[in-house]
Motif scaffolding. Structure first.
Motif, PDB file in Angstrom:
ATOM      1  N   THR A  88    -123.101 -29.641  11.997  1.00 30.43           N
ATOM      2  CA  THR A  88    -124.220 -30.598  12.545  1.00 30.43           C
ATOM      3  C   THR A  88    -125.004 -31.367  11.320  1.00 30.43           C
ATOM      4  OG1 THR A  88    -125.578 -28.578  12.284  1.00 30.43           O
ATOM      5  CG2 THR A  88    -124.739 -28.879  14.381  1.00 30.43           C
ATOM      6  N   ARG A  89    -124.674 -30.769   9.960  1.00 32.02           N
ATOM      7  CA  ARG A  89    -125.153 -31.468   8.869  1.00 32.02           C
ATOM      8  C   ARG A  89    -124.283 -31.799   7.659  1.00 32.02           C
ATOM      9  NH1 ARG A  89    -129.771 -27.777   6.663  1.00 32.02           N
ATOM     10  NH2 ARG A  89    -129.767 -29.203   5.313  1.00 32.02           N
ATOM     11  N   ALA A  90    -124.139 -32.535   6.721  1.00 27.31           N
ATOM     12  CA  ALA A  90    -123.249 -32.466   5.658  1.00 27.31           C
ATOM     13  C   ALA A  90    -123.259 -31.061   4.955  1.00 27.31           C
ATOM     14  CB  ALA A  90    -123.949 -33.491   4.543  1.00 27.31           C
ATOM     15  N   THR A  91    -122.036 -30.735   4.719  1.00 25.02           N
ATOM     16  CA  THR A  91    -121.766 -29.486   4.229  1.00 25.02           C
ATOM     17  C   THR A  91    -120.451 -29.584   3.582  1.00 25.02           C
ATOM     18  OG1 THR A  91    -121.812 -27.166   4.628  1.00 25.02           O
ATOM     19  CG2 THR A  91    -120.586 -28.565   6.226  1.00 25.02           C
ATOM     20  N   VAL A  92    -120.016 -28.222   2.933  1.00 25.77           N
ATOM     21  CA  VAL A  92    -118.763 -28.293   2.242  1.00 25.77           C
ATOM     22  C   VAL A  92    -117.914 -27.243   3.000  1.00 25.77           C
ATOM     23  CG1 VAL A  92    -119.350 -28.689  -0.086  1.00 25.77           C
ATOM     24  CG2 VAL A  92    -119.455 -26.558   0.400  1.00 25.77           C
ATOM     25  N   VAL A  93    -116.636 -27.523   3.011  1.00 27.19           N
ATOM     26  CA  VAL A  93    -115.867 -26.348   4.098  1.00 27.19           C
ATOM     27  C   VAL A  93    -114.541 -26.315   3.181  1.00 27.19           C
ATOM     28  CG1 VAL A  93    -114.738 -25.895   5.980  1.00 27.19           C
ATOM     29  CG2 VAL A  93    -116.806 -27.016   6.126  1.00 27.19           C
ATOM     30  N   ASN A  94    -113.980 -24.992   3.184  1.00 23.25           N
ATOM     31  CA  ASN A  94    -112.660 -24.690   2.417  1.00 23.25           C
ATOM     32  C   ASN A  94    -112.222 -23.497   3.400  1.00 23.25           C
ATOM     33  OD1 ASN A  94    -110.257 -24.585   1.186  1.00 23.25           O
ATOM     34  ND2 ASN A  94    -111.473 -23.630  -0.558  1.00 23.25           N
ATOM     35  N   LEU A  95    -111.238 -23.557   4.196  1.00 25.95           N
ATOM     36  CA  LEU A  95    -110.698 -22.464   4.997  1.00 25.95           C
ATOM     37  C   LEU A  95    -109.258 -22.200   4.649  1.00 25.95           C
ATOM     38  CD1 LEU A  95    -112.061 -23.335   8.547  1.00 25.95           C
ATOM     39  CD2 LEU A  95    -113.206 -22.044   6.906  1.00 25.95           C
ATOM     40  N   THR A  96    -109.110 -20.777   4.593  1.00 30.47           N
ATOM     41  CA  THR A  96    -107.611 -20.293   4.368  1.00 30.47           C
ATOM     42  C   THR A  96    -107.430 -19.252   5.013  1.00 30.47           C
ATOM     43  OG1 THR A  96    -105.810 -20.219   2.759  1.00 30.47           O
ATOM     44  CG2 THR A  96    -107.824 -19.101   2.292  1.00 30.47           C
ATOM     45  N   ASN A  97    -105.962 -18.684   5.219  1.00 28.37           N
ATOM     46  CA  ASN A  97    -105.628 -17.443   5.454  1.00 28.37           C
ATOM     47  C   ASN A  97    -105.076 -16.637   4.330  1.00 28.37           C
ATOM     48  OD1 ASN A  97    -103.205 -15.705   6.378  1.00 28.37           O
ATOM     49  ND2 ASN A  97    -104.423 -15.619   8.013  1.00 28.37           N
ATOM     50  N   HIS A  98    -105.753 -15.453   4.293  1.00 27.93           N
ATOM     51  CA  HIS A  98    -105.688 -14.464   3.002  1.00 27.93           C
ATOM     52  C   HIS A  98    -104.727 -13.616   3.134  1.00 27.93           C
ATOM     53  CE1 HIS A  98    -106.677 -12.695  -0.761  1.00 27.93           C
ATOM     54  NE2 HIS A  98    -107.647 -13.455  -1.064  1.00 27.93           N
ATOM     55  N   SER A  99    -103.457 -13.650   3.762  1.00 28.47           N
ATOM     56  CA  SER A  99    -102.305 -12.769   4.006  1.00 28.47           C
ATOM     57  C   SER A  99    -101.841 -12.434   2.795  1.00 28.47           C
ATOM     58  CB  SER A  99    -101.345 -13.242   4.761  1.00 28.47           C
ATOM     59  OG  SER A  99    -101.821 -13.031   5.937  1.00 28.47           O
ATOM     60  N   PHE A 100    -101.539 -11.075   2.337  1.00 29.67           N
ATOM     61  CA  PHE A 100    -100.880 -10.490   1.232  1.00 29.67           C
ATOM     62  C   PHE A 100     -99.418 -10.218   1.759  1.00 29.67           C
ATOM     63  CE2 PHE A 100    -105.216  -9.580   0.125  1.00 29.67           C
ATOM     64  CZ  PHE A 100    -105.283  -9.328  -1.180  1.00 29.67           C
ATOM     65  N   PHE A 101     -98.253 -10.824   0.963  1.00 33.56           N
ATOM     66  CA  PHE A 101     -96.933 -10.794   1.626  1.00 33.56           C
ATOM     67  C   PHE A 101     -95.906  -9.956   0.850  1.00 33.56           C
ATOM     68  CE2 PHE A 101     -98.495 -14.873   3.328  1.00 33.56           C
ATOM     69  CZ  PHE A 101     -97.988 -14.896   4.586  1.00 33.56           C
ATOM     70  N   ASN A 102     -95.103  -9.152   1.382  1.00 33.09           N
ATOM     71  CA  ASN A 102     -94.048  -8.355   0.610  1.00 33.09           C
ATOM     72  C   ASN A 102     -92.875  -8.496   1.573  1.00 33.09           C
ATOM     73  OD1 ASN A 102     -92.049  -6.482  -0.365  1.00 33.09           O
ATOM     74  ND2 ASN A 102     -94.025  -5.227  -1.402  1.00 33.09           N
ATOM     75  N   LEU A 103     -92.105  -9.180   1.204  1.00 29.61           N
ATOM     76  CA  LEU A 103     -90.775  -9.547   1.974  1.00 29.61           C
ATOM     77  C   LEU A 103     -89.710  -8.532   2.045  1.00 29.61           C
ATOM     78  CD1 LEU A 103     -90.134 -13.325   1.283  1.00 29.61           C
ATOM     79  CD2 LEU A 103     -91.828 -12.247   3.046  1.00 29.61           C
ATOM     80  N   ASP A 104     -90.074  -7.584   1.293  1.00 31.02           N
ATOM     81  CA  ASP A 104     -89.345  -6.217   1.274  1.00 31.02           C
ATOM     82  C   ASP A 104     -89.458  -5.637   2.567  1.00 31.02           C
ATOM     83  OD1 ASP A 104     -87.944  -6.700  -1.246  1.00 31.02           O
ATOM     84  OD2 ASP A 104     -89.129  -5.252  -2.180  1.00 31.02           O
ATOM     85  N   GLY A 105     -90.640  -5.785   2.938  1.00 30.96           N
ATOM     86  CA  GLY A 105     -91.152  -4.989   4.182  1.00 30.96           C
ATOM     87  C   GLY A 105     -91.807  -3.707   3.685  1.00 30.96           C
ATOM     88  N   LEU A 106     -93.024  -3.357   4.284  1.00 31.30           N
ATOM     89  CA  LEU A 106     -93.844  -2.368   3.981  1.00 31.30           C
ATOM     90  C   LEU A 106     -93.082  -0.864   3.665  1.00 31.30           C
ATOM     91  CD1 LEU A 106     -97.200  -3.127   5.388  1.00 31.30           C
ATOM     92  CD2 LEU A 106     -96.207  -4.262   3.396  1.00 31.30           C
ATOM     93  N   SER A 107     -92.362  -0.709   4.591  1.00 28.02           N
ATOM     94  CA  SER A 107     -91.373   0.643   4.681  1.00 28.02           C
ATOM     95  C   SER A 107     -90.793   0.752   3.426  1.00 28.02           C
ATOM     96  CB  SER A 107     -90.862   0.892   5.902  1.00 28.02           C
ATOM     97  OG  SER A 107     -89.824  -0.153   6.004  1.00 28.02           O
ATOM     98  N   ALA A 108     -90.248  -0.490   2.662  1.00 30.67           N
ATOM     99  CA  ALA A 108     -89.371  -0.208   1.579  1.00 30.67           C
ATOM    100  C   ALA A 108     -90.249   0.623   0.373  1.00 30.67           C
ATOM    101  CB  ALA A 108     -89.000  -1.534   1.144  1.00 30.67           C
ATOM    102  N   GLY A 109     -91.498   0.272   0.278  1.00 32.80           N
ATOM    103  CA  GLY A 109     -92.154   1.022  -0.668  1.00 32.80           C
ATOM    104  C   GLY A 109     -92.002   0.169  -2.200  1.00 32.80           C
ATOM    105  N   THR A 110     -91.705  -1.060  -2.120  1.00 33.79           N
ATOM    106  CA  THR A 110     -91.442  -1.564  -3.430  1.00 33.79           C
ATOM    107  C   THR A 110     -92.626  -2.733  -3.516  1.00 33.79           C
ATOM    108  OG1 THR A 110     -89.920  -3.072  -2.123  1.00 33.79           O
ATOM    109  CG2 THR A 110     -89.076  -1.085  -3.279  1.00 33.79           C
ATOM    110  N   GLY A 111     -92.564  -3.268  -4.870  1.00 30.92           N
ATOM    111  CA  GLY A 111     -93.427  -4.426  -5.005  1.00 30.92           C
ATOM    112  C   GLY A 111     -92.628  -5.760  -4.935  1.00 30.92           C
ATOM    113  N   ILE A 112     -93.452  -6.770  -5.252  1.00 31.97           N
ATOM    114  CA  ILE A 112     -92.951  -8.093  -5.378  1.00 31.97           C
ATOM    115  C   ILE A 112     -92.614  -8.911  -6.693  1.00 31.97           C
ATOM    116  CG2 ILE A 112     -94.157  -8.696  -3.361  1.00 31.97           C
ATOM    117  CD1 ILE A 112     -95.810  -9.662  -6.734  1.00 31.97           C
ATOM    118  N   LEU A 113     -92.440  -8.023  -7.695  1.00 29.45           N
ATOM    119  CA  LEU A 113     -92.290  -8.645  -9.088  1.00 29.45           C
ATOM    120  C   LEU A 113     -90.864  -9.422  -9.100  1.00 29.45           C
ATOM    121  CD1 LEU A 113     -94.182  -6.189 -11.479  1.00 29.45           C
ATOM    122  CD2 LEU A 113     -94.915  -8.595 -10.639  1.00 29.45           C
TER     123      LEU A 113
END
Length: 359
Positions: A174-199
């Motif tokens: 309704t008034r001039a403003t600033v906007v910056n939206l995003t999704n903040h997901s943390f990804f691990n493509l091994d799958g969480l059950s693997a117990g590994t990191g992303i390095l």
């Protein structure tokens, strides 16, 4: 045989004030599934098959609402009104000095101490069909967190392919403003059950430049730096961890990667990043219409927060956050985040999954 519904709704939990938080499940094929909760309009889980067909969750998060309320880690959340940092928690807009609520030292981060990730959103549409979707709404009052203008925000999660999740944001003010939206997901493509990191995940970015930062993660008063010859060169695929301990001042400032990469110019939604897990064979391509991609290698995960059966530690996951460049309200040389009442803010990001040979 009755075909399983492509979309279902249920109660995920109840907030301390008695309001119910819903969870919507969008189902694709071969076990691909996105679970969205109305607290923070967050992606609570994302189930993706690997190269062998085994399905696992690939995003950090919690199995219970209380943990989302207690621990503000932005897992899967819709972040706003301004994602990332605004230096000094202030900026000038149309000649007026806007002073925000600081929550990251002297700076404002991810909308301040009570951003969109802490709000209960309303489901305004849930559509069945070949491309099931859910749309959530939040109305931010004029002056909330000191931002000018009432902001009507919508986010739509939609399965737009066999293993493809699209996230679309829109906003009016309704008034001039600033906007910056995003999704903040943390990804691990091994799958969480693997117990590994992303390095060992291999990352490719469509970026020739990045923003150097100071010790408080604010971009320096200089043009974007070329990635060539630095640990920030991901124009060809490199393991995330290959240079994360390089003796580089910028790596020290971020304690790893916590930097905005300036995406190559292009019209509309285009390929910005590719992330590959050699263990599982999962591949994620990220396409977006935004000018920047914040890469955060989970540097501050310190096992003080746990979820989905594991404690989250440094480099357990990586964030790829499409957005405007940080501190843009104070940087006329950066792409503008300005939104007027005559315009509509729009942002679309696509997460496209596939598989390759697993090791």
């Amino acid at each position: 045989m009755v075909e399983q519904a492509r979309i279902t709704r249920g109660i995920f939990g109840t907030l301390p004030d008695g309001r119910d938080v819903e969870r919507v499940v969008l189902r694709g094929t071969d076990g691909f599934e996105a679970r969205i909760i109305t607290f923070g309009a967050a992606l609570q889980a994302l189930l993706v098959p690997d190269a062998r067909g085994a399905v696992d969750d690939v995003v950090l998060g919690h199995d219970d609402l209380l943990s989302y309320v207690k621990f503000r880690k932005f897992f899967g959340a819709t972040v706003g009104r301004y994602a990332n940092r605004i230096a000094g928690a202030r900026f000038t807009l149309d000649g007026d000095d806007v002073r925000l609520d600081a929550n990251d030292g002297a700076h404002a981060l991810h909308g301040g101490p009570d951003g969109f990730d802490r709000k209960l959103w309303q489901i305004v549409a849930a559509e069945e069909g070949e491309q099931p979707s859910v749309t959530l709404l939040y109305v931010s009052p004029d002056g909330e967190a000191s931002y000018p203008g009432r902001l009507d925000v919508r986010v739509t999660y939609q399965l737009t392919g066999p293993m493809e999740l699209s996230v679309s944001f829109s906003a009016r003010t309704t008034r001039a403003t600033v906007v910056n939206l995003t999704n903040h997901s943390f990804f691990n493509l091994d799958g969480l059950s693997a117990g590994t990191g992303i390095l060992d995940h291999r990352l490719t970015l469509a970026a020739d430049h990045y923003l150097a930062i100071d010790e408080t993660a604010i971009p320096l008063a200089e043009p974007p730096r070329a990635v060539a010859g630095t640990p920030f060169d991901f124009r060809d695929p490199h393991p995330v961890g290959a240079r994360i301990r390089a003796d580089d001042p910028q790596i020290r400032c971020g304690r790893g990667y916590d930097h905005n990469f300036c995406l190559r110019d292009g019209a509309g939604v285009r390929l910005a990043a590719r992330l590959e897990s050699p263990r599982s064979g999962r591949v994620m391509e990220l396409l977006t219409d935004q000018p920047g991609l914040q890469i955060y290698s989970g540097n501050y995960l310190d096992a003080t927060t746990s979820g989905k059966g594991r404690a989250f530690r440094q480099s357990d996951a990586i964030c790829l956050e499409p957005q405007a460049w940080p501190d843009s309200p104070n940087r006329p040389d950066f792409p503008s985040p300005h939104l007027s009442p005559d315009d509509v803010y729009g942002h679309r990001t696509v997460y496209r999954f596939s598989t390759a040979g697993a090791s």
